[in-house]
Write a protein that holds these residues in place. Structure first.
Motif, PDB file in Angstrom:
ATOM      1  N   GLN A  90       0.836  -1.190   0.000  1.00  0.00           N
ATOM      2  CA  GLN A  90       0.000   0.000   0.000  1.00  0.00           C
ATOM      3  C   GLN A  90       0.876   1.248   0.000  1.00  0.00           C
ATOM      4  N   LEU A  91       0.682   2.083  -1.024  1.00  0.00           N
ATOM      5  CA  LEU A  91       1.447   3.319  -1.174  1.00  0.00           C
ATOM      6  C   LEU A  91       0.558   4.507  -0.836  1.00  0.00           C
ATOM      7  N   TYR A  92       0.987   5.308   0.133  1.00  0.00           N
ATOM      8  CA  TYR A  92       0.207   6.490   0.523  1.00  0.00           C
ATOM      9  C   TYR A  92       0.083   7.436  -0.666  1.00  0.00           C
ATOM     10  N   ALA A  93      -1.123   7.978  -0.871  1.00  0.00           N
ATOM     11  CA  ALA A  93      -1.354   8.886  -1.992  1.00  0.00           C
ATOM     12  C   ALA A  93      -2.505   9.822  -1.651  1.00  0.00           C
ATOM     13  N   ILE A  94      -2.605  10.887  -2.422  1.00  0.00           N
ATOM     14  CA  ILE A  94      -3.708  11.841  -2.298  1.00  0.00           C
ATOM     15  C   ILE A  94      -4.329  12.010  -3.674  1.00  0.00           C
ATOM     16  N   LYS A  95      -5.625  11.895  -3.751  1.00  0.00           N
ATOM     17  CA  LYS A  95      -6.351  12.050  -5.009  1.00  0.00           C
ATOM     18  C   LYS A  95      -7.519  13.002  -4.788  1.00  0.00           C
ATOM     19  N   ASP A  96      -7.519  14.096  -5.541  1.00  0.00           N
ATOM     20  CA  ASP A  96      -8.579  15.104  -5.432  1.00  0.00           C
ATOM     21  C   ASP A  96      -8.775  15.552  -3.990  1.00  0.00           C
ATOM     22  N   GLN A  98      -8.233  13.899  -1.308  1.00  0.00           N
ATOM     23  CA  GLN A  98      -8.593  12.801  -0.417  1.00  0.00           C
ATOM     24  C   GLN A  98      -7.382  11.884  -0.219  1.00  0.00           C
ATOM     25  N   ALA A  99      -7.008  11.664   1.033  1.00  0.00           N
ATOM     26  CA  ALA A  99      -5.900  10.755   1.322  1.00  0.00           C
ATOM     27  C   ALA A  99      -6.356   9.316   1.150  1.00  0.00           C
ATOM     28  N   GLY A 100      -5.424   8.466   0.827  1.00  0.00           N
ATOM     29  CA  GLY A 100      -5.749   7.055   0.653  1.00  0.00           C
ATOM     30  C   GLY A 100      -4.516   6.246   0.327  1.00  0.00           C
ATOM     31  N   GLN A 101      -4.729   5.062  -0.237  1.00  0.00           N
ATOM     32  CA  GLN A 101      -3.649   4.140  -0.555  1.00  0.00           C
ATOM     33  C   GLN A 101      -3.788   3.650  -1.992  1.00  0.00           C
ATOM     34  N   ARG A 102      -2.647   3.524  -2.646  1.00  0.00           N
ATOM     35  CA  ARG A 102      -2.613   2.876  -3.950  1.00  0.00           C
ATOM     36  C   ARG A 102      -2.126   1.444  -3.724  1.00  0.00           C
ATOM     37  N   LEU A 103      -2.832   0.486  -4.308  1.00  0.00           N
ATOM     38  CA  LEU A 103      -2.500  -0.924  -4.117  1.00  0.00           C
ATOM     39  C   LEU A 103      -1.610  -1.395  -5.264  1.00  0.00           C
ATOM     40  N   ILE A 104      -0.476  -1.934  -4.923  1.00  0.00           N
ATOM     41  CA  ILE A 104       0.528  -2.319  -5.923  1.00  0.00           C
ATOM     42  C   ILE A 104       0.843  -3.792  -5.787  1.00  0.00           C
ATOM     43  N   SER A 105       0.665  -4.522  -6.876  1.00  0.00           N
ATOM     44  CA  SER A 105       0.940  -5.958  -6.922  1.00  0.00           C
ATOM     45  C   SER A 105       1.960  -6.250  -8.013  1.00  0.00           C
ATOM     46  N   ALA A 106       2.473  -7.461  -7.999  1.00  0.00           N
ATOM     47  CA  ALA A 106       3.452  -7.872  -9.007  1.00  0.00           C
ATOM     48  C   ALA A 106       2.781  -8.731 -10.072  1.00  0.00           C
ATOM     49  N   CYS A 107       3.289  -8.596 -11.293  1.00  0.00           N
ATOM     50  CA  CYS A 107       2.791  -9.399 -12.405  1.00  0.00           C
ATOM     51  C   CYS A 107       3.990  -9.953 -13.168  1.00  0.00           C
ATOM     52  N   PRO A 108       3.974 -11.238 -13.511  1.00  0.00           N
ATOM     53  CA  PRO A 108       5.105 -11.795 -14.267  1.00  0.00           C
ATOM     54  C   PRO A 108       5.127 -11.278 -15.700  1.00  0.00           C
ATOM     55  N   TYR A 114      13.720  -8.705 -17.657  1.00  0.00           N
ATOM     56  CA  TYR A 114      12.911  -8.609 -16.451  1.00  0.00           C
ATOM     57  C   TYR A 114      11.972  -9.810 -16.330  1.00  0.00           C
ATOM     58  N   ASP A 115      11.744 -10.208 -15.072  1.00  0.00           N
ATOM     59  CA  ASP A 115      10.842 -11.330 -14.810  1.00  0.00           C
ATOM     60  C   ASP A 115       9.486 -10.872 -14.297  1.00  0.00           C
ATOM     61  N   SER A 116       9.399  -9.609 -13.869  1.00  0.00           N
ATOM     62  CA  SER A 116       8.159  -9.115 -13.276  1.00  0.00           C
ATOM     63  C   SER A 116       8.057  -7.609 -13.461  1.00  0.00           C
ATOM     64  N   ILE A 117       6.847  -7.103 -13.244  1.00  0.00           N
ATOM     65  CA  ILE A 117       6.605  -5.670 -13.246  1.00  0.00           C
ATOM     66  C   ILE A 117       5.590  -5.374 -12.144  1.00  0.00           C
ATOM     67  N   LEU A 118       5.753  -4.255 -11.479  1.00  0.00           N
ATOM     68  CA  LEU A 118       4.831  -3.867 -10.432  1.00  0.00           C
ATOM     69  C   LEU A 118       3.652  -3.118 -11.051  1.00  0.00           C
ATOM     70  N   VAL A 119       2.450  -3.563 -10.705  1.00  0.00           N
ATOM     71  CA  VAL A 119       1.227  -3.001 -11.270  1.00  0.00           C
ATOM     72  C   VAL A 119       0.510  -2.183 -10.201  1.00  0.00           C
ATOM     73  N   ASP A 120       0.356  -0.899 -10.467  1.00  0.00           N
ATOM     74  CA  ASP A 120      -0.427  -0.026  -9.592  1.00  0.00           C
ATOM     75  C   ASP A 120      -1.892  -0.218  -9.974  1.00  0.00           C
ATOM     76  N   ARG A 121      -2.628  -0.928  -9.118  1.00  0.00           N
ATOM     77  CA  ARG A 121      -3.998  -1.335  -9.465  1.00  0.00           C
ATOM     78  C   ARG A 121      -5.010  -0.205  -9.275  1.00  0.00           C
ATOM     79  N   GLY A 122      -4.647   0.831  -8.521  1.00  0.00           N
ATOM     80  CA  GLY A 122      -5.565   1.941  -8.336  1.00  0.00           C
ATOM     81  C   GLY A 122      -5.541   2.491  -6.921  1.00  0.00           C
ATOM     82  N   PHE A 123      -6.470   3.394  -6.665  1.00  0.00           N
ATOM     83  CA  PHE A 123      -6.520   4.175  -5.428  1.00  0.00           C
ATOM     84  C   PHE A 123      -7.744   3.796  -4.605  1.00  0.00           C
TER      85      PHE A 123
END
Length: 244
Positions: A90-96, A98-108, A114-123
């Motif tokens: 969970q990455l701290y972020a502010i959108k409009d 509003q404070a919140g978290q961006r959820l980041i997962s890994a994808c092969p 490179y074997d993977s990339i980090l995907v920022d799934r949203g806020f």
């Protein structure tokens, strides 16, 4: 001997030196802002051309890194097995505002260095305490379309990341990848613009801010204006000495 009037007509050395130094600084700042204007204009043009283009395969774009290509803002597509239920940081972020978290997962990813990339799934705003379910064994494919973004470096006001508490304040690719248990991560993030969890609408894909400001011309004119005002004040002082 020099008369009093002649002395008055001599340029004041201290004032003249201080004015010249200040003038040089103001002009240099104005020129720097004009250079920043050119850089920002090129960046905005790049963002527009890349982000509005049809998505290209992620592996194809990542391969460009070998030739030194800046991968930022390329629009790509990728299939991520189990992404909807993947572990996340969970990455701290502010959108409009509003404070919140961006959820980041890994994808092969396959092919290339490179074997993977980090995907920022949203806020997810702080007003929502729920999170998508996590199932490390999930394998249902999720088609992701989004933009590649370079991580912003942390600065002196950025709090330290706390992986032990899953609290992140800067996009540390290596540390996030290690926490998620993946190796050889790409140096960029994939910011999803398509939903990765349609059944969890609180997670809102947010690939780009609504508008990226470009006020460098305004800043340059301000510095040049201050330089002009300084010249006018100096000239007024000298005129007063000569006419008094």
């Amino acid at each position: 001997p020099m008369t009093e009037a002649a002395r008055a007509r001599r340029l004041p050395i201290g004032l003249t030196l201080a004015t010249l130094i200040s003038l040089a600084i103001l002009i240099a700042l104005g020129v720097w802002q004009m250079q920043r204007l050119d850089w920002k204009s090129d960046l905005l043009a790049q963002i527009e051309s890349r982000s509005e283009a049809p998505p290209r395969p992620t592996s194809e774009i990542l391969a460009l890194a070998a030739s030194g290509e800046d991968l930022g803002f390329y629009r790509v597509s990728l299939t991520c097995p189990g992404l909807a239920a993947a572990p996340f940081v969970q990455l701290y972020a502010i959108k409009d505002g509003q404070a919140g978290q961006r959820l980041i997962s890994a994808c092969p990813v396959s092919g290339g260095a490179y074997d993977s990339i980090l995907v920022d799934r949203g806020f997810v705003p702080d007003t929502v305490s729920e999170r998508p379910p996590v199932d490390a064994t999930a394998s249902a494919p999720v088609e992701v379309i989004g933009l590649l973004r370079n991580p912003d470096p942390a600065n002196f006001v950025t709090p330290d990341n706390r992986p032990d508490a899953n609290l992140w304040y800067s996009r540390d690719v290596a540390a996030m990848a290690a926490t998620l248990g993946v190796s050889a991560p790409a140096p960029v993030f994939l910011l999803a613009e398509t939903p990765t969890n349609p059944d969890f609408p609180a997670l809102e894909p947010t690939p780009l801010p609504g508008e990226i400001a470009n006020r460098h011309l305004e800043y340059a004119l301000t510095w040049f204006g201050l330089a002009g005002a300084l010249i006018a004040v100096y000239a007024a002082v000298i005129r007063r000495r000569w006419t008094s």
